[in-house]
Design an enzyme around this catalytic site. Structure first.
Site, PDB file in Angstrom:
ATOM      1  N   GLY A 110      -0.148  -6.463   7.867  1.00 31.04           N
ATOM      2  CA  GLY A 110       0.236  -5.052   7.885  1.00 31.04           C
ATOM      3  C   GLY A 110       0.736  -4.569   9.239  1.00 31.04           C
ATOM      4  O   GLY A 110       0.838  -3.364   9.469  1.00 31.04           O
ATOM      5  N   GLY A 166       1.548  -8.403   1.144  1.00 32.16           N
ATOM      6  CA  GLY A 166       1.029  -7.058   0.973  1.00 32.16           C
ATOM      7  C   GLY A 166       2.166  -6.062   0.805  1.00 32.16           C
ATOM      8  O   GLY A 166       2.720  -5.878  -0.284  1.00 32.16           O
ATOM      9  N   GLY A 167       2.560  -5.429   1.911  1.00 30.96           N
ATOM     10  CA  GLY A 167       3.535  -4.340   1.878  1.00 30.96           C
ATOM     11  C   GLY A 167       4.804  -4.644   1.094  1.00 30.96           C
ATOM     12  O   GLY A 167       5.268  -3.814   0.302  1.00 30.96           O
ATOM     13  N   TRP A 172      -1.412  -5.504  -3.794  1.00 27.24           N
ATOM     14  CA  TRP A 172      -0.980  -4.091  -3.710  1.00 27.24           C
ATOM     15  C   TRP A 172      -1.961  -3.235  -2.914  1.00 27.24           C
ATOM     16  O   TRP A 172      -1.701  -2.053  -2.680  1.00 27.24           O
ATOM     17  CB  TRP A 172      -0.814  -3.501  -5.110  1.00 27.24           C
ATOM     18  CG  TRP A 172       0.307  -4.105  -5.917  1.00 27.24           C
ATOM     19  CD1 TRP A 172       1.196  -5.064  -5.501  1.00 27.24           C
ATOM     20  CD2 TRP A 172       0.681  -3.794  -7.266  1.00 27.24           C
ATOM     21  NE1 TRP A 172       2.073  -5.368  -6.512  1.00 27.24           N
ATOM     22  CE2 TRP A 172       1.784  -4.597  -7.608  1.00 27.24           C
ATOM     23  CE3 TRP A 172       0.182  -2.912  -8.231  1.00 27.24           C
ATOM     24  CZ2 TRP A 172       2.403  -4.543  -8.857  1.00 27.24           C
ATOM     25  CZ3 TRP A 172       0.786  -2.865  -9.487  1.00 27.24           C
ATOM     26  CH2 TRP A 172       1.887  -3.664  -9.786  1.00 27.24           C
ATOM     27  N   HIS A 218     -10.596 -11.364   1.597  1.00 28.47           N
ATOM     28  CA  HIS A 218      -9.456 -10.780   2.319  1.00 28.47           C
ATOM     29  C   HIS A 218      -9.955 -10.217   3.646  1.00 28.47           C
ATOM     30  O   HIS A 218     -11.073  -9.698   3.730  1.00 28.47           O
ATOM     31  CB  HIS A 218      -8.806  -9.680   1.475  1.00 28.47           C
ATOM     32  CG  HIS A 218      -7.507  -9.204   2.063  1.00 28.47           C
ATOM     33  ND1 HIS A 218      -7.462  -8.281   3.084  1.00 28.47           N
ATOM     34  CD2 HIS A 218      -6.222  -9.554   1.802  1.00 28.47           C
ATOM     35  CE1 HIS A 218      -6.184  -8.077   3.420  1.00 28.47           C
ATOM     36  NE2 HIS A 218      -5.423  -8.840   2.656  1.00 28.47           N
TER      37      HIS A 218
HETATM   38  C1  PEP Z   1      -2.165  -8.855   2.711  1.00 29.16           C
HETATM   39  O1  PEP Z   1      -2.549  -7.752   2.352  1.00 29.16           O
HETATM   40  O2  PEP Z   1      -2.780  -9.861   2.345  1.00 29.16           O
HETATM   41  C2  PEP Z   1      -0.989  -8.948   3.575  1.00 29.16           C
HETATM   42  C3  PEP Z   1      -0.611 -10.125   3.983  1.00 29.16           C
HETATM   43  O3  PEP Z   1      -0.367  -7.756   3.901  1.00 29.16           O
HETATM   44  P1  PEP Z   1       1.082  -7.595   4.606  1.00 29.16           P
HETATM   45  O4  PEP Z   1       2.031  -8.512   3.877  1.00 29.16           O
HETATM   46  O5  PEP Z   1       1.424  -6.159   4.417  1.00 29.16           O
HETATM   47  O6  PEP Z   1       0.932  -8.010   6.032  1.00 29.16           O
END
Ligand code: PEP
Length: 258
Positions: A175, A236-237, A6, A97
């Site tokens: 992202g 993530g998103g 998140w 990360h």
């Molecule tokens: C993440 O935060 O690990 C990620 C993969 O983000 P997103 O799915 O938004 O690209």
């Protein structure tokens, strides 16, 4: 496995509500048990989300943190330790990360220390690796993955390494809406498996759980999961809304035969 990161989104009460929505979708889905689900709220939401999950017994949704400090306690203002995470119900923790590596300046050595600390503290580390766009354009993807994994895993035995999860997350895909192609992700996962075989021992790579992360959503998840070398996703998103997160979990569950 599908894990939701998140990032710095959702207050404690918003997070508990989102967790309850996810569990309601899990309860309504007969295939859900085929996929291990982890949600990783920000530190301030861990206790409330942990309580929400604990109240929904047998939800099968696990709690994870987004980061930890390698020490158990001490004068580390603003940091949180593994035992503190366990105490609020965390079973998993993301380490290394790319936002921590590239925005907060975490080094390979710090990630290695956090990986060992997570294992010491009884947490399953989700170890993130991945190349930047410049590194990919210079054909350095494999070199970067080998360097990051070697630093993190050297000295670990096979059983210890097997108690971890690797997440391949190309920095250019996080992202950005630019998802890696299934072939790009597959090739990177194969490099990761071969590296684990070399660094830890034979068969470690084939046994490892390796997630792909970077702009995974309800529309592209099934194509990625169709690659045998992709064992799930770090999201993530698309994990910030229960419905989109659940479509990704459903895509993983549909492919994962019992
Ligand atoms: C993440 O935060 O690990 C990620 C993969 O983000 P997103 O799915 O938004 O690209």
């Amino acid at each position: 496995m599908v894990a939701g990161n998140w990032k710095m989104h959702r207050t404690a009460s918003e997070g508990a509500a989102l967790a309850r929505e996810c569990v309601a979708l899990a309860a309504a889905d007969p295939l859900a048990k085929r996929c291990e689900v982890v949600i990783c709220p920000p530190f301030t939401g861990l206790a409330a989300v942990g309580e929400a999950l604990a109240a929904l017994k047998g939800s099968g949704v696990h709690l994870g943190a987004q980061n930890m400090h390698a020490e158990v306690q001490g004068a580390f203002t603003g940091e949180v330790s593994g035992p503190m995470l366990s105490a609020v119900g965390c079973e998993f923790v993301i380490v290394g990360h790319s936002e921590r590596r590239h925005v907060m300046g975490e080094t390979d050595a710090m990630v290695a220390a956090k990986l060992r600390a997570a294992l010491r503290d009884g947490l399953t580390p989700i170890v993130c690796i991945g190349e930047t766009l410049a590194e990919r354009e210079q054909d350095k993807t494999a070199e970067v993955l080998v360097r990051q994994l070697s630093a993190a895993y050297s000295g670990l035995d096979a059983a210890t390494a097997a108690a971890t999860v690797v997440a391949y997350e190309p920095v250019w895909a996080i992202g950005t809406g630019k998802v890696a192609s299934p072939e790009q992700a597959r090739d990177a996962h194969r490099v990761a498996r071969a590296t684990l075989d070399q660094v830890v021992g034979p068969s470690t790579g084939s046994a490892a759980c390796i997630l792909y992360g970077g702009s995974v959503n309800a529309g592209n998840a099934a194509t990625l999961f169709a690659e045998d070398d992709i064992d799930g996703a770090l999201v993530g998103g698309a994990s910030l809304e229960a419905a989109s997160f659940w479509k990704i979990i459903a895509a993983a569950s549909a492919l994962n035969r019992p």
